[in-house]
Design a protein around this motif. Structure first.
Motif, PDB file in Angstrom:
ATOM      1  N   THR A   1       0.811  -1.216   0.000  1.00  0.00           N
ATOM      2  CA  THR A   1       0.000   0.000   0.000  1.00  0.00           C
ATOM      3  C   THR A   1       0.845   1.266   0.000  1.00  0.00           C
ATOM      4  O   THR A   1       0.310   2.349   0.170  1.00  0.00           O
ATOM      5  N   ALA A   2       2.163   1.139  -0.176  1.00  0.00           N
ATOM      6  CA  ALA A   2       2.982   2.342  -0.283  1.00  0.00           C
ATOM      7  C   ALA A   2       2.673   3.020  -1.611  1.00  0.00           C
ATOM      8  O   ALA A   2       2.235   2.371  -2.557  1.00  0.00           O
ATOM      9  N   PRO A   3       2.883   4.350  -1.696  1.00  0.00           N
ATOM     10  CA  PRO A   3       2.487   5.045  -2.931  1.00  0.00           C
ATOM     11  C   PRO A   3       3.280   4.635  -4.164  1.00  0.00           C
ATOM     12  O   PRO A   3       2.750   4.662  -5.269  1.00  0.00           O
ATOM     13  N   ARG A   4       4.554   4.273  -4.021  1.00  0.00           N
ATOM     14  CA  ARG A   4       5.347   3.958  -5.210  1.00  0.00           C
ATOM     15  C   ARG A   4       5.788   2.502  -5.172  1.00  0.00           C
ATOM     16  O   ARG A   4       6.017   1.950  -4.100  1.00  0.00           O
ATOM     17  N   PRO A   5       5.965   1.885  -6.358  1.00  0.00           N
ATOM     18  CA  PRO A   5       6.369   0.472  -6.372  1.00  0.00           C
ATOM     19  C   PRO A   5       7.707   0.229  -5.697  1.00  0.00           C
ATOM     20  O   PRO A   5       7.880  -0.769  -5.011  1.00  0.00           O
ATOM     21  N   ASP A   6       8.670   1.145  -5.884  1.00  0.00           N
ATOM     22  CA  ASP A   6       9.990   0.886  -5.296  1.00  0.00           C
ATOM     23  C   ASP A   6       9.905   0.892  -3.770  1.00  0.00           C
ATOM     24  O   ASP A   6      10.626   0.156  -3.101  1.00  0.00           O
ATOM     25  N   GLN A   7       9.007   1.716  -3.233  1.00  0.00           N
ATOM     26  CA  GLN A   7       8.844   1.720  -1.778  1.00  0.00           C
ATOM     27  C   GLN A   7       8.259   0.388  -1.317  1.00  0.00           C
ATOM     28  O   GLN A   7       8.687  -0.181  -0.309  1.00  0.00           O
ATOM     29  N   ASN A   8       7.286  -0.104  -2.077  1.00  0.00           N
ATOM     30  CA  ASN A   8       6.716  -1.402  -1.750  1.00  0.00           C
ATOM     31  C   ASN A   8       7.771  -2.482  -1.758  1.00  0.00           C
ATOM     32  O   ASN A   8       7.788  -3.367  -0.901  1.00  0.00           O
ATOM     33  N   VAL A   9       8.651  -2.395  -2.757  1.00  0.00           N
ATOM     34  CA  VAL A   9       9.694  -3.414  -2.891  1.00  0.00           C
ATOM     35  C   VAL A   9      10.619  -3.387  -1.680  1.00  0.00           C
ATOM     36  O   VAL A   9      10.983  -4.429  -1.137  1.00  0.00           O
ATOM     37  N   LEU A  10      10.974  -2.181  -1.227  1.00  0.00           N
ATOM     38  CA  LEU A  10      11.845  -2.096  -0.057  1.00  0.00           C
ATOM     39  C   LEU A  10      11.147  -2.684   1.173  1.00  0.00           C
ATOM     40  O   LEU A  10      11.778  -3.344   1.999  1.00  0.00           O
ATOM     41  N   LEU A  11       9.834  -2.461   1.265  1.00  0.00           N
ATOM     42  CA  LEU A  11       9.113  -3.010   2.417  1.00  0.00           C
ATOM     43  C   LEU A  11       9.086  -4.534   2.351  1.00  0.00           C
ATOM     44  O   LEU A  11       9.234  -5.209   3.377  1.00  0.00           O
ATOM     45  N   VAL A  12       8.903  -5.089   1.139  1.00  0.00           N
ATOM     46  CA  VAL A  12       8.911  -6.557   1.018  1.00  0.00           C
ATOM     47  C   VAL A  12      10.289  -7.092   1.390  1.00  0.00           C
ATOM     48  O   VAL A  12      10.414  -8.133   2.059  1.00  0.00           O
ATOM     49  N   ALA A  13      11.341  -6.361   0.979  1.00  0.00           N
ATOM     50  CA  ALA A  13      12.692  -6.790   1.351  1.00  0.00           C
ATOM     51  C   ALA A  13      12.835  -6.793   2.869  1.00  0.00           C
ATOM     52  O   ALA A  13      13.448  -7.700   3.448  1.00  0.00           O
ATOM     53  N   ALA A  14      12.255  -5.782   3.528  1.00  0.00           N
ATOM     54  CA  ALA A  14      12.308  -5.747   4.988  1.00  0.00           C
ATOM     55  C   ALA A  14      11.575  -6.948   5.577  1.00  0.00           C
ATOM     56  O   ALA A  14      12.008  -7.527   6.577  1.00  0.00           O
ATOM     57  N   ALA A  15      10.458  -7.342   4.920  1.00  0.00           N
ATOM     58  CA  ALA A  15       9.723  -8.519   5.400  1.00  0.00           C
ATOM     59  C   ALA A  15      10.584  -9.769   5.275  1.00  0.00           C
ATOM     60  O   ALA A  15      10.595 -10.624   6.172  1.00  0.00           O
ATOM     61  N   ALA A  16      11.345  -9.860   4.169  1.00  0.00           N
ATOM     62  CA  ALA A  16      12.230 -11.018   4.014  1.00  0.00           C
ATOM     63  C   ALA A  16      13.297 -11.001   5.102  1.00  0.00           C
ATOM     64  O   ALA A  16      13.670 -12.052   5.649  1.00  0.00           O
ATOM     65  N   GLY A  17      13.782  -9.794   5.444  1.00  0.00           N
ATOM     66  CA  GLY A  17      14.738  -9.672   6.544  1.00  0.00           C
ATOM     67  C   GLY A  17      14.136 -10.172   7.842  1.00  0.00           C
ATOM     68  O   GLY A  17      14.775 -10.896   8.614  1.00  0.00           O
ATOM     69  N   LEU A  18      12.881  -9.817   8.069  1.00  0.00           N
ATOM     70  CA  LEU A  18      12.197 -10.247   9.286  1.00  0.00           C
ATOM     71  C   LEU A  18      12.042 -11.773   9.297  1.00  0.00           C
ATOM     72  O   LEU A  18      12.182 -12.420  10.344  1.00  0.00           O
ATOM     73  N   ALA A  19      11.796 -12.347   8.103  1.00  0.00           N
ATOM     74  CA  ALA A  19      11.685 -13.811   8.020  1.00  0.00           C
ATOM     75  C   ALA A  19      13.008 -14.458   8.379  1.00  0.00           C
ATOM     76  O   ALA A  19      13.053 -15.477   9.085  1.00  0.00           O
ATOM     77  N   PHE A  20      14.104 -13.860   7.908  1.00  0.00           N
ATOM     78  CA  PHE A  20      15.431 -14.378   8.242  1.00  0.00           C
ATOM     79  C   PHE A  20      15.658 -14.293   9.753  1.00  0.00           C
ATOM     80  O   PHE A  20      16.117 -15.253  10.383  1.00  0.00           O
ATOM     81  N   VAL A  21      15.304 -13.146  10.327  1.00  0.00           N
ATOM     82  CA  VAL A  21      15.468 -12.974  11.775  1.00  0.00           C
ATOM     83  C   VAL A  21      14.682 -14.052  12.516  1.00  0.00           C
ATOM     84  O   VAL A  21      15.185 -14.663  13.466  1.00  0.00           O
TER      85      VAL A  21
END
Lengths: 653, 307
Positions: free
Chosen positions: A415-435
């Motif tokens: 739901t971020a306004p730009r696709p690249d922002q969404n992508v960074l958030l998904v990357a953060a989610a992957a980081g959280l999965a790793f954690v």
């Protein structure tokens, strides 16, 4: 408000009396009693606030340099008070039996119990006061009380060093906080938070500086990477209940400070959100990687604090971003997930530290390599530790899963306004999965090596299983972990109180209702399966463990804590460097016995000391590491970086 | 809708055994043997269920509960997976987070059971499983997160039913297939990550963790793993299926055929190559992470706001 204010003198009188009383039992009873009364008073005062009543305010004149003391008890402060005081009370209860061996040797416990009550006093001040001077007073009270609590066993030089390390670090944080307050004071001419808020509401370069200073100070308080160096030492040195209270309760004040000033500031800027998100993610990653290699159970749990405050900060970062993007659902998921996680962390971290304390009390060690097989000797402690370990690994159906699910629902919502922002958030989610996965590894290792298998040192003396008053605090925290897991609405009722002062509104858990039902169904299934297998297995046939053909196994042959993590540590050696001390046998028929030892030091602390001690040499050596002819890996890395940059910037156009 | 659910449940009951049987048959054919009947894994499980388990003296109740926790979490995860390429039995927002973490719970239970025996070999298997899982988990989130950005969705079956419409989505689709196959191989203990039929305990990952389990407990572990295999192949098949998400009979049959096809590919891979060295396995798993990152980068190419 009267109720709330009454808690203050009650606690002070309790602390004073506990310090003066000669009998340990009397001091304990007085401290516990005053905390119980204060807890009841505070809970009565904050309950309506959590339910949605208007904030309570009060202000009166005071001699200089304070001039005016204003108190404001809003939902945020009410939330923190609602669990900080009861948990400190439980910690005091735990302390009575935990410290018994010291008392038996004639040690006076009055001061210790007084300091525990004083910690509650500092909560009452910090979570309600609206004046920077008084805030600093409460902040300092908590810091000094925590220091004195840590060095309870001060005859041990290592413990004195750990305490001193903590004292210095926390005061560096204090100076940074004072600097931030001074900047705001010079801009507003006032020490009132309300005036600070008016200043912070307008974007300016000074505001950015102040925000960074506040961030550093609060990060130091909550032991974020790279400001965590004091934490593992302090947590392994302190008595178990002090570690629990520091990690679970006292240092949540840093996160509180962050939320308090976020509220004063109002609409943040976008870079602030990203900064907090990245900073939190780094903390979570570093913290969890460090938990994997620790030998000392309490040190391990200490590092896991760095991880969990990092996860909470990831939520806050997401909340700030949602706020700047006018995406209230995103913001609620972020702040809601972050606040819920810090509450959940208080529950399971206290539980785990108390269980580690019970292990220490029974065996006089928390060294994983010496323990093993304690589940049969300490069944209560083992089962409660297991509950905490599953919760802290964010596995369903316990409470850690709920807060992380909330964070995922924000990070993966797109739901971020730009696709690249969404992508960074998904990357953060992957980081959280790793954690989460690494946390599962560390906690499997911690529980498995300590409690399962057979004892690695057969001569290890094992005492009673959580005797006296140690059992109840653990059981109550475990109950909290389970309730907050299967009935998250209960915990959310508290969290909603904390979220009320924020401009976003809405039912935080509603979009996740089906996922939470799935988790509950899993809980029911687990109860059935575990009960059934337990009943069925009691009368089953028994034999020895299959030794793959080897018939003379000994407990020393078991996989140890360090062998469990060997492959993982090698994989992430850059972040969790292993120091080796070896003297290998040399000749064909060695005359000298060889020796080999590995040791995982804190990389940040090591580098810090290295730079402080031998800065010039260090720089020269680092410069020498850059090879003159770039090798293949280097070039490939460069190309990959270029490609990523190209993708990201291509999309922002 | 109800017929669809019933069909999914039927697939859930049958496919685990068929898929395992197909892999065994393919490997036998490559080796020039006829191989056992297709449903042999089911008969094996039934035979194990009739046996009496034996437990190690060292073990605690954790050891006895673990196989059933694994079975429970695997069965639960199969309920939210599109086994027939369309709406699964249950579908809701962020169901794949529940799936991933339920798998995590099953894995932790099995690792604890391994440590519970006090055997060095089983501890070794648990350590390897834990290490590999830390690399698999982020890959899974990267892929499903990226696909979710394309399909504007947060549920697994909609994310997997990706429609390829242009360069970016084609890139994401291809990377997702690669990543999911690697994740599948790692999670279900297939070659080249782990060799389920090797005879040397030192080289095993998953099998060595369950050395001490016997009788019904062993059956629970085997069925649990077969369920995980079903979930994984169904995910890859749904992604490959151009008709996915339609809910027609043709789409369902194609998904089933593709699942069997994935099983054939897995069996073929197992027949043709050896297990990687344990030190190279993380690099192989890094391929999944890299593919996930690529899928995510492809998502930046998409413009326009999302729901």
């Amino acid at each position: 408000m009267t109720l709330f204010l009454a808690a203050f003198p009650v606690l002070l009188v309790g602390a004073g009396a506990a310090a003066l009383l000669q009998s340990n039992r009397a001091a304990f009873v007085v401290s516990l009693g005053s905390q119980a009364v204060a807890t009841a008073l505070v809970l009565a005062a904050v309950a309506p606030l959590l339910a949605g009543a208007a904030p309570l305010e009060l202000s009166w004149h005071w001699p200089p340099p304070i001039e005016r003391v204003s108190l404001q008890l809003d939902g945020l402060g009410a939330f923190f008070l609602a669990w900080s005081l009861p948990m400190t009370l439980l910690g005091t209860l735990y302390a009575w039996t935990y410290l018994q061996p010291f008392f038996d040797k004639g040690r006076r416990g009055g001061w210790h119990f007084a300091l525990l009550a004083l910690t509650s006093v500092s909560f009452v001040i910090v979570y309600s006061v609206q004046n920077a001077m008084v805030f600093l007073l409460g902040w300092e009270t908590a810091a000094v009380a925590a220091w004195l609590l840590v060095i309870y066993d001060y005859r041990n030089q290592k413990i004195r060093f750990a305490g001193f390390n903590y004292l210095v670090s926390t005061h560096v944080g204090l100076f940074v906080l004072v600097a931030a307050f001074m900047l705001m004071h010079s801009a507003t001419g006032s020490m009132e938070f309300r005036d600070f808020g008016a200043f912070l509401a307008k974007p300016s370069p000074t505001r950015s500086t102040v925000w960074m200073l506040l961030g550093v100070s609060f990060a130091l308080k909550s032991a974020f990477f790279p400001f965590h160096t004091w934490l593992p030492r302090a947590h392994s040195a302190a008595p178990a209940h002090v570690s629990a209270l520091m990690s679970g309760v006292i240092h949540k004040a840093g996160l509180f400070g962050f939320l308090r000033f976020t509220l004063l500031m109002g609409q943040p800027e976008e870079w602030m959100g990203w900064t907090v998100l990245v900073f939190g993610a780094l903390s979570a990653l570093f913290g969890v990687l460090s938990t994997a290699t620790q030998r000392d159970l309490k040190r391990l749990l200490g590092y896991s604090s760095t991880e969990n405050v990092g996860i909470a900060a990831m939520g806050f970062g997401l909340g700030l971003l949602g706020w700047t993007w006018n995406a209230p659902a995103l913001s609620l998921a972020g702040f809601g997930g972050g606040v819920l996680h810090l509450f959940n962390h208080a529950l399971f971290k206290c539980l785990l530290f108390y269980a580690a304390g019970a292990v220490y009390r029974a065996t006089h060690t928390v060294d994983l390599e010496r323990l093993g097989g304690l589940a049969k000797r300490l069944p209560r402690t083992a089962s409660l530790f297991l509950v905490g370990a599953v919760a802290i690994s964010a596995l369903p159906p316990l409470n850690g899963f709920v807060s992380e699910l909330l964070l995922y629902s924000g990070l993966l919502s797109g739901t971020a306004p730009r696709p690249d922002q969404n992508v960074l958030l998904v990357a953060a989610a992957a980081g959280l999965a790793f954690v989460g996965a690494v946390s599962a590894l560390s906690m499997t290792r911690a529980f498995g090596v300590t409690f399962l298998g057979s004892t690695r040192e057969p001569q290890l003396h094992v005492g009673d299983d959580a005797p006296g008053t140690m059992g109840w605090p653990m059981a109550l925290h475990a109950l909290g972990v389970v309730v907050a897991g299967v009935a998250p609405a209960a915990a959310m009722a508290l969290v909603n109180g904390a979220l009320r002062p924020f401009p976003m509104a809405g039912a935080v858990l509603e979009p996740l209702a089906p996922a939470l039902w799935a988790s509950r169904a899993l809980a029911v299934g687990l109860v059935v399966v575990i009960t059934w297998s337990w009943l069925k297995g009691r009368s089953a046939r028994r034999s020895v463990t299959w030794g793959c053909g080897y018939t003379a196994p000994s407990p020393r042959l078991q996989y140890t804590g360090s062998s469990f993590v060997e492959q993982f540590a090698r994989l992430f050696g850059a972040f969790i460097p292993a120091l080796r001390r070896e003297q290998l046998p040399t000749e064909l028929l060695p005359q000298q016995p060889g020796s080999f030892a590995t040791h995982h030091a804190d990389p940040v602390e090591r580098r810090m000391f290295e730079v402080l001690g031998q800065g010039e040499e260090y720089v020269t050596r680092s410069a020498g590491k850059v090879s003159e002819e770039p090798r293949f890996a280097f070039s490939a890395g460069l190309v990959a970086l270029l490609l990523i940059a190209l993708f990201l910037f291509g999309a922002t156009r | 809708m109800n017929a669809e659910r019933l069909a999914n449940v039927a697939a859930l009951l049958v496919m685990p055994f068929v898929l395992t049987g197909v892999i065994i048959r393919v490997k036998a054919l490559w080796a020039g043997r006829r191989g056992p009947p297709l449903l042999q894994p089911a008969w094996d499980a039934l035979r194990l269920l009739r046996k009496t388990p034996v437990y190690s003296d060292v073990s605690t109740p954790v050891f006895r509960a673990a196989p059933w926790v694994l079975l429970l979490t695997s069965a639960g995860s199969a309920l939210v997976t599109p086994l027939l390429g369309t709406t699964p039995v249950f579908s809701f927002g962020f169901d794949f987070v529940v799936l991933a973490y339920a798998w995590g719970l099953g894995r932790v239970a099995l690792m604890l059971a391994a440590l519970d025996t006090g055997s060095a070999f089983e501890g070794m298997g648990a350590a390897r499983e834990a290490t590999f899982a830390t690399l698999v988990e982020p890959a899974l989130f990267l892929v499903v997160g990226a696909l979710g950005l394309f399909s504007h969705t947060s549920s697994l079956h909609e994310a997997l039913a990706l429609k390829v419409t242009g360069g970016a989505s084609a890139l994401a689709w291809a990377s997702a297939v690669v990543a999911l196959v690697v994740v599948l191989q790692a999670e279900t203990a297939r070659l080249p990550v782990d060799d389920p039929t090797t005879h040397l305990e030192l080289t095993m990952v998953h099998e060595v963790m369950v050395l001490d389990h016997s009788g019904p407990d062993l059956a629970a572990i085997q069925v649990g793993n077969a369920l995980k295999l079903t979930v994984g192949t169904a995910a890859v098949a749904t992604l490959l299926n151009p008709l996915a998400g339609e809910g027609t009979l043709a789409s369902a049959l194609l998904t089933l055929a593709l699942s069997l096809g994935v099983a054939v590919v897995l069996g073929t891979v197992e027949s043709l190559i050896a297990r990687f060295k344990l030190r190279t396995v993380p690099q192989y798993l890094a391929v999944a992470i890299a593919a996930g990152v690529l899928a995510l980068l492809a998502a930046t190419w998409r413009t326009g706001g999302l729901r």
